[in-house]
Write a protein that holds these residues in place. Sequence first.
Motif, PDB file in Angstrom:
ATOM      1  N   CYS A  27       0.844  -1.206   0.000  1.00  0.00           N
ATOM      2  CA  CYS A  27       0.000   0.000   0.000  1.00  0.00           C
ATOM      3  C   CYS A  27       0.875   1.251   0.000  1.00  0.00           C
ATOM      4  O   CYS A  27       0.569   2.226  -0.684  1.00  0.00           O
ATOM      5  N   SER A  30       2.268   1.817  -3.432  1.00  0.00           N
ATOM      6  CA  SER A  30       1.286   2.311  -4.407  1.00  0.00           C
ATOM      7  C   SER A  30       1.133   3.828  -4.329  1.00  0.00           C
ATOM      8  O   SER A  30       0.581   4.448  -5.239  1.00  0.00           O
ATOM      9  N   LEU A 125      -9.087  -1.803  -4.362  1.00  0.00           N
ATOM     10  CA  LEU A 125      -8.232  -2.937  -4.730  1.00  0.00           C
ATOM     11  C   LEU A 125      -8.977  -4.018  -5.531  1.00  0.00           C
ATOM     12  O   LEU A 125      -8.554  -4.408  -6.623  1.00  0.00           O
TER      13      LEU A 125
END
Length: 485
Positions: A27, A30, A125
């Motif tokens: 995460c 990203s 997601l």
Amino acid sequence: CASTHISALPQEVMVRLFRYLGPEDLCRCSQVCHAWAEVVKTGLLWRHLYPVRWARGDYYRGPPGEPDQDPDEDWVRNLQEEGRAYQEWDEDADVDESEEACEDTLAISAVRKEKKLLNGMIQNLLPAVGSSVRTLSLAYSAAVSSKMVRQILSLCPNLIHLDLTQTDVTDSAFESWAELGACRTLEHLDLSGCEKITDYTLKNLSLGLGDLTTPRLSKNSPDCKNKLLKTPPSAIKLLDKHSGYSLGRARTALVFKWRPGGRSMSCSPVWVLDPAELADIEDAADWTRREGVAGHNEGRSGILGVQAGGRSCCCRMMRSFRTDIGSTYLQQLYGTLGEVQCGHSACCSSDTALRTVKGAQCEPQATGGNTELWTKCPSEGESRTDQSGACRALRFLSLSGCYQITDFGLRCLSQAGGLPLLEHLNLSGCLFITEVGLHELVSVCPSLKDEHFYYCDNINGPHADRASGCQNLQCGFRVCCRSGE
Ligand code: FES
């Protein structure tokens, strides 16, 4: 010597590097840049999801443990206490609506974090990687709702392992299974302690697993090809993109590939055009009325939502979805099969209206020409499957404490070919089932192991002398007719 910046690495290398990272680090990655955010959305990195554990700092993301492995007792007790604290807080918050005024204990913040994480997964997601997800464990979650589970199941049509132990889910969570045939790969389903579950869920489960009783064709049969030509599971109207004229009749056929010893069977639909019938196909709707559709429910659209022209097609179904999630699901499902195209010129962007949808793992058996018949009939000894790809691969099913289940629910499971691979069945605490329903189900579960077969001690059911009896006698928090004795 010249140095190479990490951003110059090919995407495959980046994926390989990211496989060493846990969900929290992924995460963070990203958020670095757009390129990294795209790499993080690679399905390979999100095969196994454990949001309940992740919300508490345990970032395990490997395959699930052995089915009979008991969870850590302290871990379970902590989660239950957190759930209770959260519920009390939530109820109080409803009354005075002063969220800030409430005491934000550690327990409550863990559940709130879990809820936030689940919402983030659903919104950001899973629309990208849902079709790659194989494992989802939400056991003991106090934050998950039926709506969340329904969304997740729609976005993850290829789940193999689903654990909803001791959650508050209701029947509505599983509606997509029957509507979209979205649980065909399911092998492990744990609904222990889901007290709101009724027979309706089992009905949807059975529908979603598919039907093994549909007549199938042997490749040795001389009629194999002819039967496919004469009795298509559905017909699709093909239109020329430019003129709008009908090109002819397309049929759906299915290509099966069975991998002995593998965990699942892959199957994909292939659309073929019969060159002998390049004519208008206004009788297509009539075909559907006579032949039924690919799914085993008459009038239901089957795994692909493909029906005869005029009544429903994948595109119409796509349009009929009220939410983006419905559309996303279908896009993903088609995506896993090869192309996000249906063949209708009205809704496909390609220059050619006629499309062949082909799964990546299929082995076509060409018969010549551009409009070949692509079929592969399962041979004797291979897994029984129907033309829509059903294999009813469920191996583990726990309904322990689902006390509202009745013989009707068991009957739903025993129909459509039963559960030929089921090894583990836990019906402890199912107070309304009888030996009649048990006998009916067990008779179509040839792989069931006595040591993994649990039901109420007061029922004189099948394998009574060898089955394991009720597992809830000592449990304390799951329904049992002898609790308190
Ligand atoms: Fe009857 Fe547990 S449900 S013994």
